[in-house]
Design an enzyme around this catalytic site. Structure first.
Site, mmCIF file in Angstrom:
data_model
loop_
_atom_site.group_PDB
_atom_site.id
_atom_site.type_symbol
_atom_site.label_atom_id
_atom_site.label_comp_id
_atom_site.label_asym_id
_atom_site.label_seq_id
_atom_site.Cartn_x
_atom_site.Cartn_y
_atom_site.Cartn_z
ATOM 1 C CB ALA A 169 -0.813 0.025 1.378
ATOM 2 N N GLY B 98 0.659 -4.984 0.768
ATOM 3 C CA GLY B 98 -0.613 -5.043 0.057
ATOM 4 C C GLY B 98 -0.129 -5.587 -1.547
ATOM 5 C CD GLU C 224 -2.318 -7.269 2.657
ATOM 6 O OE1 GLU C 224 -2.024 -6.182 2.186
ATOM 7 O OE2 GLU C 224 -2.684 -7.585 3.766
ATOM 8 C CD GLU D 118 1.608 -5.443 5.669
ATOM 9 O OE1 GLU D 118 2.542 -6.266 5.866
ATOM 10 O OE2 GLU D 118 0.889 -5.380 4.728
HETATM 11 N N1 CAA Z 1 4.693 3.124 -0.466
HETATM 12 C C1 CAA Z 1 4.831 4.249 -0.962
HETATM 13 N N2 CAA Z 1 6.068 4.658 -1.766
HETATM 14 C C2 CAA Z 1 7.047 3.432 -1.971
HETATM 15 C C3 CAA Z 1 6.593 1.991 -1.372
HETATM 16 C C4 CAA Z 1 5.343 2.173 -0.601
HETATM 17 N N3 CAA Z 1 4.892 1.055 -0.206
HETATM 18 N N4 CAA Z 1 7.458 1.276 -1.664
HETATM 19 C C5 CAA Z 1 8.416 1.805 -2.365
HETATM 20 N N5 CAA Z 1 8.089 3.226 -2.623
HETATM 21 C C6 CAA Z 1 8.771 4.267 -3.101
HETATM 22 C C7 CAA Z 1 9.921 4.964 -2.307
HETATM 23 O O1 CAA Z 1 9.847 5.639 -1.273
HETATM 24 C C8 CAA Z 1 11.039 5.453 -3.312
HETATM 25 O O2 CAA Z 1 10.392 6.645 -3.724
HETATM 26 P P1 CAA Z 1 11.122 8.196 -3.524
HETATM 27 O O3 CAA Z 1 12.403 7.589 -4.923
HETATM 28 O O4 CAA Z 1 10.227 9.203 -3.904
HETATM 29 O O5 CAA Z 1 12.116 8.076 -2.063
HETATM 30 C C9 CAA Z 1 10.822 4.593 -4.572
HETATM 31 O O6 CAA Z 1 9.421 3.734 -4.257
HETATM 32 C C10 CAA Z 1 11.999 3.518 -4.736
HETATM 33 O O7 CAA Z 1 11.960 2.759 -3.377
HETATM 34 P P2 CAA Z 1 13.260 2.446 -2.495
HETATM 35 O O8 CAA Z 1 14.486 3.820 -2.998
HETATM 36 O O9 CAA Z 1 13.000 2.298 -1.040
HETATM 37 O O10 CAA Z 1 13.931 1.242 -3.210
HETATM 38 P P3 CAA Z 1 14.963 0.002 -2.693
HETATM 39 O O11 CAA Z 1 15.314 -0.660 -3.871
HETATM 40 O O12 CAA Z 1 15.893 0.964 -1.640
HETATM 41 O O13 CAA Z 1 14.027 -0.553 -1.770
HETATM 42 C C11 CAA Z 1 12.029 -1.723 -0.910
HETATM 43 C C12 CAA Z 1 13.084 -1.478 -2.039
HETATM 44 C C13 CAA Z 1 12.648 -2.921 0.112
HETATM 45 C C14 CAA Z 1 10.952 -2.491 -1.563
HETATM 46 C C15 CAA Z 1 11.498 -0.584 -0.238
HETATM 47 O O14 CAA Z 1 11.304 0.513 -1.023
HETATM 48 C C16 CAA Z 1 10.517 -0.735 0.901
HETATM 49 O O15 CAA Z 1 10.578 -1.292 1.920
HETATM 50 N N6 CAA Z 1 9.433 -0.301 0.447
HETATM 51 C C17 CAA Z 1 8.176 -0.597 1.417
HETATM 52 C C18 CAA Z 1 7.807 -1.964 1.732
HETATM 53 C C19 CAA Z 1 6.516 -1.959 2.705
HETATM 54 O O16 CAA Z 1 6.893 -1.580 3.755
HETATM 55 N N7 CAA Z 1 5.422 -2.338 2.257
HETATM 56 C C20 CAA Z 1 4.184 -2.326 2.889
HETATM 57 C C21 CAA Z 1 3.494 -1.282 2.909
HETATM 58 S S1 CAA Z 1 1.995 -1.010 4.288
HETATM 59 C C22 CAA Z 1 0.963 -2.068 3.748
HETATM 60 O O17 CAA Z 1 1.053 -2.657 2.283
HETATM 61 C C23 CAA Z 1 -0.194 -2.143 4.546
HETATM 62 C C24 CAA Z 1 -1.400 -3.034 3.858
HETATM 63 O O18 CAA Z 1 -1.435 -4.154 4.053
HETATM 64 C C25 CAA Z 1 -2.851 -2.424 3.636
#
Ligand code: CAA
Length: 259
Positions: A66, A111, A114, A134
């Site tokens: 998400a 998400g 999911e 999460e």
């Molecule tokens: N939401 C918003 N933006 C996201 C994102 C997310 N889930 N995942 C990645 N991005 C964005 C980053 O913020 C970044 O944007 P900027 O360039 O503007 O800073 C861009 O995508 C590239 O990401 P990274 O620079 O972080 O890339 P990386 O290769 O260094 O890392 C990753 C990759 C490990 C996937 C890392 O991006 C990460 O940990 N992302 C979040 C994963 C996460 O926590 N997902 C769960 C979300 S909560 C959820 O899903 C709740 C639910 O069940 C309803």
């Protein structure tokens, strides 16, 4: 509806649905959900569509979850609403009466995983990574990750992954039964198409029945065995059944009308 966050294309009866926010690793924001729902209520039901392939744009991510930036300042009520809406839309996918396969081409986190789990079958490229991170953000999964991961890989391993937020590699996901096949990225779409084409050669009515029966197994208050009796019985009144049995008797390939 014009889609801004999703690419769609219908080719050889397959609807290709690509989450298209590669710079945000295809994070699922509100707009993606609105478009996803529209695809499954307006486009995917069309007769020319026999199956759906969901993937992510670019080579890095299926969907990284998400959109965290979008919900960072949500209230309790807004959090509940986000979760309920996501679950509702993923349920439309899970119960859709045509085969839906996820071609997981990279990160499938939160998400994103999911979404993949709401699809009927999952294939993955060898660079794919899976997880429900999460808890590292201070939330539980909200789009039914706690439910579908447990259904798919069992309570012990699912609870571990949900509690640690750990990311696992595609080969491990294969071992747990989270995905059915793993292959090099360049083969992912072709292999997914092959599987869809095999399914599309079968009776669409019977395939829809299978989707309903399997879903019944996991639906509270529904007796899957009874659902199977109903679905099996219904088939006897269909043109597909007449065609399938006639083709068998006459030693020819069936050409199902889907009725
Ligand atoms: N939401 C918003 N933006 C996201 C994102 C997310 N889930 N995942 C990645 N991005 C964005 C980053 O913020 C970044 O944007 P900027 O360039 O503007 O800073 C861009 O995508 C590239 O990401 P990274 O620079 O972080 O890339 P990386 O290769 O260094 O890392 C990753 C990759 C490990 C996937 C890392 O991006 C990460 O940990 N992302 C979040 C994963 C996460 O926590 N997902 C769960 C979300 S909560 C959820 O899903 C709740 C639910 O069940 C309803």
């Amino acid at each position: 509806m014009d889609y801004e966050n999703i690419l769609t294309e219908i080719r050889d009866s397959i609807l290709y649905l690509t989450i298209n926010r590669p710079k945000q690793l295809n994070a699922l924001n509100k707009a993606v959900f609105t478009e996803l729902e529209n695809v499954f209520t307006e486009l995917a039901p069309k007769d020319e569509v026999k199956s759906i392939l969901i993937t992510g744009s670019g080579e890095k991510a299926f969907a990284a979850g998400a959109d965290i930036k979008e919900f960072a300042d949500f209230s309790v009520e807004e959090g509940k609403e986000l979760s309920a809406n996501g679950q509702r839309i993923f349920k439309i996918i899970e119960t859709f009466k045509k085969p839906v396969i996820a071609a997981v081409n990279g990160f499938a986190l939160g998400g994103g995983l999911e979404l993949a789990m709401a699809c009927h079958i999952r294939l993955a490229s060898d660079n794919a990574r899976f997880g429900q991170p999460e808890v590292s953000l201070g939330v539980t999964p909200g789009y039914a990750g706690t439910q579908r991961l447990t259904q798919l890989i069992g309570k012990g391993k699912a609870t571990e992954l949900l509690m640690t937020g750990a990311m696992i590699k595609a080969e491990e996901a294969l071992k747990f039964g989270l995905v059915n096949y793993v292959m090099p990225q360049e083969e992912l779409i072709t292999k997914t198409e092959e599987l869809l084409k095999t399914i599309m050669k079968q009776s669409p009515v019977a395939v829809a029945g299978v989707i309903q029966c399997v879903d019944a197994y996991f639906t509270d208050g529904v007796d899957g065995f009874k659902t199977e009796v109903e679905e099996f019985g219904k088939c006897f009144g269909t043109e597909d059944f007449r065609e399938g049995t006639d083709a068998f008797m006459n030693k020819r390939k069936a050409n199902f009308p889907g009725k």
